[in-house]
Write an enzyme that holds these catalytic residues in place. Structure first.
Site, short mmCIF file in Angstrom:
data_model
loop_
_atom_site.label_atom_id
_atom_site.label_comp_id
_atom_site.label_asym_id
_atom_site.label_seq_id
_atom_site.Cartn_x
_atom_site.Cartn_y
_atom_site.Cartn_z
CE LYS A 424 -3.27 2.27 3.18
NZ LYS A 424 -4.08 2.05 4.40
CG ASP A 426 -1.04 6.75 2.66
OD1 ASP A 426 -1.59 7.61 1.98
OD2 ASP A 426 -1.37 6.48 3.84
NE ARG A 502 -8.73 5.03 1.12
CZ ARG A 502 -7.96 5.51 2.11
NH1 ARG A 502 -6.99 4.78 2.62
NH2 ARG A 502 -8.19 6.70 2.61
CG ASP A 506 -7.62 7.88 5.96
OD1 ASP A 506 -7.31 7.97 4.76
OD2 ASP A 506 -6.79 7.78 6.88
C1 GLA Z 1 -3.46 7.46 5.65
C2 GLA Z 1 -4.17 6.30 4.98
C3 GLA Z 1 -4.65 5.34 6.04
C4 GLA Z 1 -3.46 4.83 6.85
C5 GLA Z 1 -2.70 6.01 7.44
C6 GLA Z 1 -1.39 5.59 8.07
O1 GLA Z 1 -4.32 8.22 6.44
O2 GLA Z 1 -5.23 6.75 4.19
O3 GLA Z 1 -5.34 4.25 5.46
O4 GLA Z 1 -2.64 4.06 6.04
O5 GLA Z 1 -2.40 6.98 6.46
O6 GLA Z 1 -0.70 6.67 8.62
#
Ligand code: GLA
Length: 697
Positions: A424, A426, A502, A506
């Site tokens: 993943k 990010d 995504r 979140d």
């Molecule tokens: C972001 C991502 C979350 C998680 C956090 C980790 O907010 O969208 O899913 O992985 O970072 O810090």
């Protein structure tokens, strides 16, 4: 807990009112006047910060009395307040008044402590018996506190709500300063917890005879190590065999694991067989060896929604063990994904997180809680599962740990050498590369979060880079882009080798968050296909809480809706809860093979909302065998009863057999266009059906 009330004015009021009693002559006139004055003078005050705040619901942290969420003085735009409470969007606190209160007042605003952080916007809303009595409108960090004063005459139920300001709920530290209820006398006003209703299990127990569940298609690249554990329910011991497995692969009869490597591209059809003392189960299994992987949405677990920054290798190992012990592995659950905080942290005081992020050669070094990453991946593989990891294209992850910026090739190599199967990736601080530069090192910003971009080329850049390096590795690594849907990632994610992305911000543990995310999925739906999945974020079922563990706040109906929608969306299914705290209800949600089959269907179609009836939205998903899964989803606050007459709109025709997927039973037939379908759908709930064409006589 009973409110601790200020007694002295009431006592005076009592004496004052009773002394007047003997003066019968003037009672009718004088008492009326004096009582009015007494009520005004001796009105009772209940400060909200005196009540039991543990019943409050909020997306982050716990409601705090007389302090900000981070433990400072309550401060709004430079002004501090002695009294009040702090919460976080989406926030909810309910107080039972039974019509005995006079008014509510407060000064509301965003706490100054979130200065420099992204977000920090909120809307404060006061509801009386469900009616909106007052709203602050959008409030931003730095806005002066807004005063509110509402009459509560006759109101039985007071709700104090904080909505996010529309940007997302990050850092929405929301203060209800000086919040108090006035009444005519001492009343034991109490807060109360939301009643979630009974947890009812719909999933029937799996039969003792062998049944092979999960995906019927599997993608692998030539030369990559192959690992597929045949997911089968039924009495153990069980013996696994297969016919038609291509050269290079072998199936372990005891464990049901298929391992090996395929040398050449091609499509191979095998028949998998599971046998026990009760009978035999068989399933056709298509192995597609080529350049595409993740031909069905990844299913597994991720550490973030439960452990957040408290994750450790031990916790991850225990999650993996539980995946096997609970039998979840027999339903197709595969990945065990470590999210943020396996790396060293930029500036934490926690000794288990501090240390050199990289060695002299630039190789990433895990923190003390993890140590040997290869050992962890091996441990997970030995259980028949796969391992996942997390990083950021920026110098820092969202949590402030070391990211991959400038070390992408080395990191991709490390992941492959350790044996990880999923990454993943990010965005986080990547957006800060052009802002917030540190004075000492202009190349490395000091912040974990940066801006997004509307420039597609910039948005793609870091993902293309890592995508290339991952592709060069001699193992298949599912590539999950995490940048919250920026620049319509669904339209180009495939071109940078992404397998899922995504689509939204979140998820938090609330109905508002889950439903808002669900309603935003249609825009990306047409881009879903085998190997490319829109990701609405991880599941918020079971005990979650981002380091502050608590049972999900979704009601049972909301949980059925959540899981069903994620299946209809062909979303990656990543359990977000503490696996060691799985209860029977949550296990029921996660082990319904007919519902999971909708998610894992080989056609890879993503359901869209095809029809709306009031607050009921109808999502339909075409399946490989020609049948159609339909979710009748009630997003409204009341149960819905309807006669649905629009099946033709979903592309259905003729006579259809109807199967209730959660209950796993046929519930009748329908002739499209000739008879309506009667439906009763709970509030925030779903009726999930499969329509199967019946042969015409
Ligand atoms: C972001 C991502 C979350 C998680 C956090 C980790 O907010 O969208 O899913 O992985 O970072 O810090």
């Amino acid at each position: 807990m009973m409110a601790s009330l200020d007694r002295s004015p009431n006592h005076l009021k009592y004496v004052f009112v009773n002394v007047m009693k003997p003066l019968r002559l003037f009672r009718s006139v004088i008492c009326a006047c004096l009582l009015t004055a007494a009520n005004g003078l001796f009105a009772d005050t209940v400060w909200i910060d005196q009540l039991n705040l543990s019943t409050a619901i909020q997306d982050y942290g716990t409601a705090t009395s007389k302090k900000s969420l981070d433990g400072h003085s309550l401060t709004i735009a430079g002004k501090t307040f002695e009294r009040g409470f702090a919460t976080h969007a989406e926030g909810w606190l309910a107080i039972r008044l039974d019509g005995k209160a006079k008014s509510f007042s407060a000064q509301v605003g965003v706490d100054d402590e979130v200065k420099g952080k992204p977000g920090g916007t909120a809307e404060f809303v006061i509801l009386g018996d469900g009616d909106r009595l007052w709203s602050s409108g959008l409030m931003r960090l730095g806005d002066a506190a807004k005063a509110c004063q509402v009459s509560l005459a006759g109101v039985k139920l007071l709700e104090l709500v904080v909505n996010d300001g529309g940007d997302n709920h990050y850092y929405d530290h929301a203060n209800w300063a000086e919040a108090k209820i006035e009444s005519d006398g001492p009343h034991p006003f109490q807060t109360f917890a939301r009643n979630k209703g009974p947890a009812y299990i719909l999933t029937p127990p799996a039969p003792a005879t062998p049944r092979i569940n999960g995906a019927s298609v599997f993608g692998v690249r030539p030369g990559s190590p192959f690992l597929f554990t045949v997911p089968a329910t039924g009495k153990r011991p069980m013996k696994f065999t297969a016919t038609g497995l291509p050269k290079g692969l072998e199936l372990d009869a005891q464990t049901g694991r298929i391992t090996g490597r395929l040398a050449t591209a091609g499509t191979y059809i095998a028949t998998l067989r599971a046998e026990n003392s009760e009978g035999v189960g068989e399933k056709e299994f298509r192995i597609v060896c080529g350049d595409r992987i993740a031909l069905t949405p990844p299913m597994g677990w991720n550490s973030w929604n439960c452990f957040a920054g408290e994750v450790s290798a031990d916790r991850v190992k225990r999650a993996a063990e539980t995946m096997v012990k609970t039998g979840l592995i027999n339903h197709g659950w595969t990945y065990i994904n470590v999210d943020d905080f396996w790396q060293h942290h930029r500036d934490s005081n926690d000794p288990t997180l501090t240390g050199k992020a990289r060695d002299e050669k630039g190789n990433i070094m895990p923190n003390q809680r993890f140590g040997d990453m290869k050992a962890l991946a091996d441990y997970i593989h030995e259980l028949g599962l796969k391992a996942g990891l997390y990083s950021s294209p920026g110098p820092w992850t969202c949590g402030g740990c070391a990211g991959s910026y400038g070390h992408e090739r080395l990191d991709a190599q490390a992941y492959a050498e350790w044996g990880f199967d999923y990454l993943k990736y990010d965005w986080c601080s990547y957006g800060a590369l052009t802002e917030g530069m540190s004075a000492t090192d202009p190349k490395v910003p000091t912040v974990s979060w940066g801006r997004g971009t509307s420039d597609v080329a910039i948005a793609q850049l870091p993902y293309r880079l890592m995508g290339e390096f991952l592709r060069q590795q001699p193992r298949d690594i599912v590539y999950s882009l995490c940048q919250y849907g920026m620049s319509n990632v669904w339209a180009w994610g495939d071109s940078v080798n992404g397998n899922c992305w995504r689509t939204t911000n979140d998820i938090a543990g609330s109905w508002k968050s889950m439903s808002t995310i669900a309603l935003a999925q249609d825009q990306a739906a047409t881009w879903a296909k085998p190997g490319n999945w829109n990701d609405p974020d991880m599941l918020i079922l079971g005990v979650i809480g981002w380091g502050n563990p608590q049972p999900t706040r979704l009601t049972p109906d909301e949980q059925y809706l959540h899981f069903s929608l994620w299946c209809l969306f062909s979303a990656p299914l990543l359990i977000g809860c503490d696996m060691e705290k799985l209860d029977d209800f949550t296990l029921g949600l996660l082990t319904n093979d007919e519902v999971i089959a909708i998610n894992q269907d080989a056609l890879g179609h993503q359901a869209k909302c095809e029809d709306t009836v009031g607050e009921v939205r109808v999502y339909s998903k075409k399946l490989e065998d020609g049948s159609v899964a339909v979710g009748f989803c009630n997003f409204g606050p009341k149960p819905a009863k309807l006669d649905y007459a629009n099946l033709a709109r979903l592309g259905l025709k003729g006579s259809l057999r109807i199967r209730d997927l959660w209950r796993q039973r046929d519930i009748g037939t329908v002739k499209v266009g000739q008879e309506p379908l009667p439906l009763e759908i709970p509030s925030h709930g779903i009726v999930l059906l499969k329509f199967v064409q019946m042969a015409t006589p």
